[in-house]
Design a protein around this motif. Structure first.
Motif, PDB file in Angstrom:
ATOM      1  N   ARG A 330       0.831  -1.210   0.000  1.00 45.30           N
ATOM      2  CA  ARG A 330       0.000   0.000   0.000  1.00 45.30           C
ATOM      3  C   ARG A 330       0.864   1.259   0.000  1.00 45.30           C
ATOM      4  O   ARG A 330       0.595   2.221  -0.724  1.00 45.30           O
ATOM      5  N   LEU A 331       1.914   1.268   0.819  1.00 47.88           N
ATOM      6  CA  LEU A 331       2.779   2.448   0.894  1.00 47.88           C
ATOM      7  C   LEU A 331       3.466   2.705  -0.447  1.00 47.88           C
ATOM      8  O   LEU A 331       3.606   3.864  -0.879  1.00 47.88           O
ATOM      9  N   SER A 332       3.883   1.631  -1.132  1.00 45.80           N
ATOM     10  CA  SER A 332       4.500   1.796  -2.455  1.00 45.80           C
ATOM     11  C   SER A 332       3.511   2.408  -3.439  1.00 45.80           C
ATOM     12  O   SER A 332       3.847   3.339  -4.191  1.00 45.80           O
ATOM     13  N   SER A 370       9.819   1.070   5.519  1.00 48.17           N
ATOM     14  CA  SER A 370       9.241   2.216   4.807  1.00 48.17           C
ATOM     15  C   SER A 370      10.200   2.741   3.743  1.00 48.17           C
ATOM     16  O   SER A 370       9.778   3.153   2.650  1.00 48.17           O
ATOM     17  N   LEU A 371      11.493   2.724   4.067  1.00 51.81           N
ATOM     18  CA  LEU A 371      12.498   3.158   3.092  1.00 51.81           C
ATOM     19  C   LEU A 371      12.387   2.352   1.811  1.00 51.81           C
ATOM     20  O   LEU A 371      12.335   2.909   0.708  1.00 51.81           O
ATOM     21  N   LEU A 498      -2.492   8.294   5.852  1.00 49.95           N
ATOM     22  CA  LEU A 498      -1.568   7.291   5.317  1.00 49.95           C
ATOM     23  C   LEU A 498      -2.224   5.918   5.209  1.00 49.95           C
ATOM     24  O   LEU A 498      -1.890   5.132   4.317  1.00 49.95           O
ATOM     25  N   GLN A 499      -3.145   5.618   6.115  1.00 51.29           N
ATOM     26  CA  GLN A 499      -3.730   4.280   6.167  1.00 51.29           C
ATOM     27  C   GLN A 499      -5.084   4.164   5.481  1.00 51.29           C
ATOM     28  O   GLN A 499      -5.545   3.040   5.219  1.00 51.29           O
ATOM     29  N   THR A 500      -5.729   5.291   5.208  1.00 50.84           N
ATOM     30  CA  THR A 500      -7.071   5.226   4.633  1.00 50.84           C
ATOM     31  C   THR A 500      -7.215   5.930   3.283  1.00 50.84           C
ATOM     32  O   THR A 500      -8.230   5.751   2.618  1.00 50.84           O
TER      33      THR A 500
END
Length: 561
Positions: A330-332, A370-371, A498-500
């Motif tokens: 998701r972060l990517s 995260s990096l 960030l999460q939603t």
């Protein structure tokens, strides 16, 4: 919960006792012998034999193997005689089996080498876990065995079996039996306490809780003085399971929220969180929370379907490990979506440089997961193909970060950096220096190969306990990292976003990318034609699956080539 540091200390037990011996962390706490001998500890019934001066049976040397003599230790330790357990005793000399006795069967033995337990049958290893009135298994052994034994026996079956073996009493006087049971129940409750502390998610299974009710009721009947201790144990377990259910409800809620809305309709990350340093800190909050919720047993059970002799279909599944992998994806995609939704090239450049700075801050913190997710997002094909945008970006910092996370030679650079971070964390007094968040996908890959070793048996049918120790050591490091508290202040609006925040899927990312910079070659033009003819919707609120993320990665690699 005393957690990973106490467990790591337990695994390190024996370093000072056994200088110059093999791997210090593999000591089971029951074997101290200053030699390189391979010792087989049998559980067979022994014939009548004169006792030695210390009241034990003499050891018998049976053969040699290269430079290492192999012995069968047929000595019954005085404190283990109640349950027929044998324990090796060192002897200055050994004699051949002149009286015609045969060595104990390999199929019913524990094998030690250089004071370390290296293999054994499942029955023998279970017996090694059973407490008696005078014996309690070492904490390092308890963790290692409970972690990997689930590949061979389900937890509820193991708990019931340990309790039955512990409560077996020889035919002594009723008074002796009563005193013996009082001493044993304290050890049983202690073992159950460690089990609930180290592997609380095992007790989501109603069959486990059925055993817990039976065992605690029996123990309280035998020794009413432990009632308070039992109550504290059950209260602590209930709190852990309740916290897990709340966390699962939270994940379901935010995933539902993320499925609503259009990514382009929301404000950009530059508006939501102007500071890259703040974003890195909030990412660290999320990473530590999600990492801390993963139970140690999940690292084993996640691969059980491939290598285990035990099926877990009828057990309640805990998916914290899978959820953490989905967070990485998701972060990517969040990073790529924030770039591709910017129609102006100048703004895209600012967003790219913002994420590069955020990645640098994550590196300084020790947040390698995260990096790597941000680097993966920046290298996704829809982002990487925008050459006009990248031509204006300062790439010096990104080049350094990509070198640190270079996958060549099995991530040699990253592994060296991780070791330095672990060393820094071990000696740090500042909480900000203690943070270690590993690149999770690589950690899971390493654990997968260790897990395969645990699931495979030796040629003689023994379980390879040396592999159990190796897996336990690796997982213990993770447990220690899970206990670290994030020292940065929370910014709830950033955490929620960030999460939603909805993110583009792969096809939607390509459409947005082609809107930012038109297709330049035949392959890209063909892709645009296909996407438009297929009626792809740019709205993609659900987080992409692992399979989709892997497909995107392969496209990225092709574009680089």
């Amino acid at each position: 919960m005393r957690g990973g540091r106490n467990l790591l200390k337990a695994l390190r037990l024996g370093r000072s006792r056994r200088r110059g011996s093999g791997d210090w962390w593999k000591s089971s706490g029951r074997r101290h012998r200053n030699s390189n001998d391979l010792i087989i500890v049998g559980f067979t019934t022994l014939p009548q034999t004169p006792l030695t001066a210390n009241g034990s049976l003499p050891a018998t040397s049976i053969l040699t193997n290269g430079s290492h003599p192999i012995e069968v230790a047929e000595t019954m330790h005085p404190i283990a005689e109640e349950n027929g357990r044998h324990r090796p005793q060192s002897s200055q000399s050994s004699s051949s089996s002149a009286n015609g006795r045969t060595p104990c069967d390999w199929d019913n033995a524990l094998v030690y080498q250089d004071t370390n337990l290296v293999s054994g049958t499942l029955d023998a290893l279970i017996q090694h876990l059973v407490p008696t009135q005078s014996y309690y298994p070492d904490r390092a052994y308890v963790f290692a065995f409970l972690l990997s034994s689930r590949l061979y026996i389900r937890p509820h079956e193991l708990l019931g079996r340990v309790f039955r073996l512990a409560m077996v009493t020889p035919s002594h006087s009723p008074k002796y039996q009563s005193l013996k049971e009082v001493k044993i129940v304290g050890h049983i409750i202690q073992l159950m306490g460690e089990w609930t502390e180290l592997f609380p998610y095992d007790f989501r299974d109603e069959r486990m809780m059925g055993h817990v009710r039976t065992i605690t009721q029996k123990c309280v009947c035998v020794d009413p003085s432990i009632r308070k201790e039992v109550g504290n144990l059950l209260s602590s377990l209930l709190a852990k399971l309740t916290a897990l259910e709340r966390y699962e409800d939270f994940l379901h809620r935010i995933n539902t929220e993320a499925a609503l809305g259009e990514p382009g309709a929301l404000s950009s990350v530059l508006t939501m969180c102007p500071s890259p340093s703040m974003l890195a800190q909030q990412l660290t909050h999320i990473e530590l929370e999600r990492l801390s919720k993963i139970g140690p047993e999940e690292f084993v059970q996640a691969f059980a379907k491939d290598s285990s002799q035990v099926e877990y279909k009828d057990m309640k599944k805990t998916r914290n490990l899978e959820s953490y992998v989905q967070w990485f994806n998701r972060l990517s995609y969040y990073c790529a979506s924030e770039i591709c939704k910017m129609q102006k090239k100048k703004t895209r450049i600012r967003v790219i440089e913002y994420f590069i700075e955020t990645a640098r801050e994550c590196f300084n913190i020790g947040n390698f997961n995260s990096l790597m997710a941000i680097i993966a997002g920046l290298n996704m094909s829809p982002v990487a193909r925008m050459k006009k945008t990248w031509a204006k970006v300062n790439l010096s910092q990104l080049a350094v970060l990509e070198h640190q996370m270079d996958p060549s030679s099995n991530f040699t650079s990253y592994r060296s950096t991780l070791k330095a971070a672990v060393w820094r964390s071990a000696g740090a007094t500042d909480e900000r220096q203690r943070i270690v968040i590993p690149f999770f996908s690589l950690l899971v890959k390493d654990l997968y190969f260790l897990n395969e070793g645990c699931a495979s048996q030796l040629g003689n049918g023994h379980i390879n306990f040396d592999k159990f120790w190796q897996l336990a050591k690796q997982v213990t490091e993770v447990v220690a990292w899970q206990q670290i508290q994030c020292p940065f202040p929370k910014v709830q609006t950033v955490l929620t976003a960030l999460q939603t925040a909805p993110v583009f899927g792969e096809s939607a990312l390509y459409l947005s990318s082609f809107e930012c910079e038109t297709a330049e070659n035949a392959q890209e033009k063909e892709r645009v034609k296909y996407l438009k003819s297929d009626g792809v919707n740019r709205i993609s609120g659900t987080p992409p699956s692992t399979k989709e993320a892997k497909g995107s990665k392969s496209e990225k690699e092709k574009s680089h080539k």
